[in-house]
Design a protein around this motif. Structure first.
Motif, PDB file in Angstrom:
ATOM      1  N   LYS A 186     -23.251 -35.716 -40.643  1.00 14.76           N
ATOM      2  CA  LYS A 186     -24.251 -35.477 -41.620  1.00 14.76           C
ATOM      3  C   LYS A 186     -23.575 -34.270 -42.478  1.00 14.76           C
ATOM      4  CE  LYS A 186     -27.186 -32.758 -38.532  1.00 14.76           C
ATOM      5  NZ  LYS A 186     -28.450 -32.561 -38.101  1.00 14.76           N
ATOM      6  N   TRP A 187     -23.918 -34.017 -43.771  1.00 10.88           N
ATOM      7  CA  TRP A 187     -23.598 -33.216 -44.821  1.00 10.88           C
ATOM      8  C   TRP A 187     -24.456 -32.221 -45.186  1.00 10.88           C
ATOM      9  CZ3 TRP A 187     -18.451 -33.331 -46.073  1.00 10.88           C
ATOM     10  CH2 TRP A 187     -17.564 -34.534 -45.830  1.00 10.88           C
ATOM     11  N   ILE A 188     -24.042 -31.055 -45.286  1.00 12.11           N
ATOM     12  CA  ILE A 188     -24.791 -29.848 -45.723  1.00 12.11           C
ATOM     13  C   ILE A 188     -24.082 -29.420 -46.784  1.00 12.11           C
ATOM     14  CG2 ILE A 188     -25.480 -27.654 -45.314  1.00 12.11           C
ATOM     15  CD1 ILE A 188     -25.456 -28.171 -42.211  1.00 12.11           C
ATOM     16  N   LEU A 189     -24.886 -29.522 -48.137  1.00  6.39           N
ATOM     17  CA  LEU A 189     -24.279 -29.070 -49.399  1.00  6.39           C
ATOM     18  C   LEU A 189     -25.292 -27.735 -50.017  1.00  6.39           C
ATOM     19  CD1 LEU A 189     -24.352 -32.363 -49.148  1.00  6.39           C
ATOM     20  CD2 LEU A 189     -23.461 -32.463 -51.239  1.00  6.39           C
ATOM     21  N   THR A 190     -24.685 -26.902 -50.369  1.00  5.10           N
ATOM     22  CA  THR A 190     -25.359 -25.451 -50.837  1.00  5.10           C
ATOM     23  C   THR A 190     -24.370 -24.996 -51.959  1.00  5.10           C
ATOM     24  OG1 THR A 190     -26.451 -23.585 -50.221  1.00  5.10           O
ATOM     25  CG2 THR A 190     -24.243 -24.240 -49.149  1.00  5.10           C
ATOM     26  N   ASP A 191     -25.181 -24.338 -52.723  1.00  9.93           N
ATOM     27  CA  ASP A 191     -24.440 -23.534 -53.921  1.00  9.93           C
ATOM     28  C   ASP A 191     -23.893 -24.433 -54.761  1.00  9.93           C
ATOM     29  OD1 ASP A 191     -23.867 -21.152 -55.385  1.00  9.93           O
ATOM     30  OD2 ASP A 191     -21.945 -21.392 -54.529  1.00  9.93           O
ATOM     31  N   LEU A 192     -24.653 -25.643 -55.168  1.00  6.80           N
ATOM     32  CA  LEU A 192     -24.074 -26.722 -55.985  1.00  6.80           C
ATOM     33  C   LEU A 192     -24.349 -26.532 -57.462  1.00  6.80           C
ATOM     34  CD1 LEU A 192     -25.405 -29.827 -54.241  1.00  6.80           C
ATOM     35  CD2 LEU A 192     -23.125 -28.952 -54.105  1.00  6.80           C
ATOM     36  N   ASP A 193     -23.201 -26.763 -58.214  1.00  5.11           N
ATOM     37  CA  ASP A 193     -23.535 -27.201 -59.565  1.00  5.11           C
ATOM     38  C   ASP A 193     -22.606 -28.368 -59.829  1.00  5.11           C
ATOM     39  OD1 ASP A 193     -23.795 -27.082 -62.377  1.00  5.11           O
ATOM     40  OD2 ASP A 193     -22.447 -25.170 -62.877  1.00  5.11           O
ATOM     41  N   PHE A 194     -23.059 -29.256 -60.551  1.00  3.05           N
ATOM     42  CA  PHE A 194     -22.159 -30.664 -60.599  1.00  3.05           C
ATOM     43  C   PHE A 194     -22.718 -31.129 -61.812  1.00  3.05           C
ATOM     44  CE2 PHE A 194     -26.434 -31.235 -58.547  1.00  3.05           C
ATOM     45  CZ  PHE A 194     -26.675 -32.460 -59.109  1.00  3.05           C
ATOM     46  N   GLU A 248     -33.368 -27.576 -55.499  1.00  2.00           N
ATOM     47  CA  GLU A 248     -33.249 -27.163 -54.126  1.00  2.00           C
ATOM     48  C   GLU A 248     -32.184 -26.269 -53.831  1.00  2.00           C
ATOM     49  OE1 GLU A 248     -35.907 -27.518 -52.056  1.00  2.00           O
ATOM     50  OE2 GLU A 248     -37.002 -28.714 -53.371  1.00  2.00           O
ATOM     51  N   ASP A 249     -32.110 -25.202 -52.989  1.00  6.42           N
ATOM     52  CA  ASP A 249     -30.853 -24.402 -52.911  1.00  6.42           C
ATOM     53  C   ASP A 249     -29.829 -25.219 -52.034  1.00  6.42           C
ATOM     54  OD1 ASP A 249     -31.985 -22.190 -54.308  1.00  6.42           O
ATOM     55  OD2 ASP A 249     -32.843 -21.407 -52.508  1.00  6.42           O
ATOM     56  N   TYR A 250     -30.394 -26.143 -51.206  1.00  7.83           N
ATOM     57  CA  TYR A 250     -29.292 -26.748 -50.330  1.00  7.83           C
ATOM     58  C   TYR A 250     -29.943 -28.090 -49.866  1.00  7.83           C
ATOM     59  CZ  TYR A 250     -32.492 -25.561 -46.354  1.00  7.83           C
ATOM     60  OH  TYR A 250     -33.430 -25.518 -45.437  1.00  7.83           O
TER      61      TYR A 250
END
Length: 157
Positions: free
Chosen positions: A32-40, A52-54
């Motif tokens: 599974k994948w954890i994604l945080t601090d995203l800008d896309f 959401e933050d993560y």
């Protein structure tokens, strides 16, 4: 087992997950994948947003991002085994700008087997705990995947 990609010879842009994960994608179904601090930037609806933050995504959800033409500008993306329950208390405080992202073998997310750090559209750092995945990645990217330690010695003093 720690690499940095600066060149965009094999990737259209940093950090295009379809291109970065191409050599190892078939090996990642058990994570599974954890994604945080995203800008896309994306031109389609994805299971991530700016509300959401993560995010914790299962393989089919993450595959939507993988199959898209999304550019991850900033972010920390981590593959963790499906049987691991991540400690979510610190996820929203993690940052791709943390100086620890440049440290070889330093994983920001507990339980990570693979960690990708998108750094300001110019660098993609990829860290592995699995030697065979690291070898497949390096074989595919060849000289474009620079050893993170050597990069640090040359450019970070």
């Amino acid at each position: 087992m720690n690499w940095i990609i600066r060149s965009t010879k094999k990737v259209k842009f940093h950090t295009n997950l379809h291109e970065v994960l191409k050599p190892i994608w078939n090996d990642l179904a058990v994570y599974k994948w954890i994604l945080t601090d995203l800008d896309f930037i994306s031109d389609q609806l994805l299971p991530i947003n700016f509300d959401e933050d993560y995010f914790i995504l299962d393989h089919p959800e993450f595959e939507q991002i993988y199959e898209s033409n999304t550019q991850i500008i900033w972010g920390i993306l981590s593959a963790v085994p499906n049987n691991i329950e991540p400690d979510t208390s610190a996820l929203s405080t993690l940052s791709a700008e943390d100086t620890n992202v440049w440290k070889p073998d330093h994983f920001l997310i507990q339980g990570s087997m693979l960690e990708i750090i998108a750094f300001d559209s110019g660098y993609t750092i990829v860290k592995f705990k699995d030697q065979s995945l690291s070898d497949k990645f390096k074989d595919y990217f060849q000289e474009q995947a620079v050893d993170l330690q050597k990069f640090n010695e040359k450019y970070m003093g």
